[in-house]
Motif scaffolding. Structure first.
Motif: not given
Length: 74
Positions: A14-27
């Motif tokens: 989880s995060s609230d930075d706005g970009f890392s979680i979608p990137m990890f999801f795609n990875n």
């Protein structure tokens, strides 16, 4: 905005930075990596460091499911 990746009803990242979680999801779903790089990523990072396992995952924004994906079994 709180973003999370959940598997089997459990929040794994989880995060609230706005970009890392979608990137990890795609990875994790193989959109940013393929072939040998994807296999290595899953073995060394996703399964080893993060605690994911093969199967379905969900991407959540503020507690609402917005996408699902699958981590492949190696």
């Amino acid at each position: 905005m709180k973003e999370e990746i959940r598997q089997n009803g459990k929040v794994i990242l989880s995060s609230d930075d706005g970009f890392s979680i979608p990137m990890f999801f795609n990875n994790l779903c193989g959109k940013n990596f393929s072939g040998e790089k994807y296999r290595i990523y899953l073995q060394s990072v996703a399964f080893g460091d993060m605690g994911f396992e093969p199967g379905e995952i969900g991407l959540y924004h503020n507690g609402i499911l917005v996408r699902t994906g699958t981590i492949l079994k190696l």
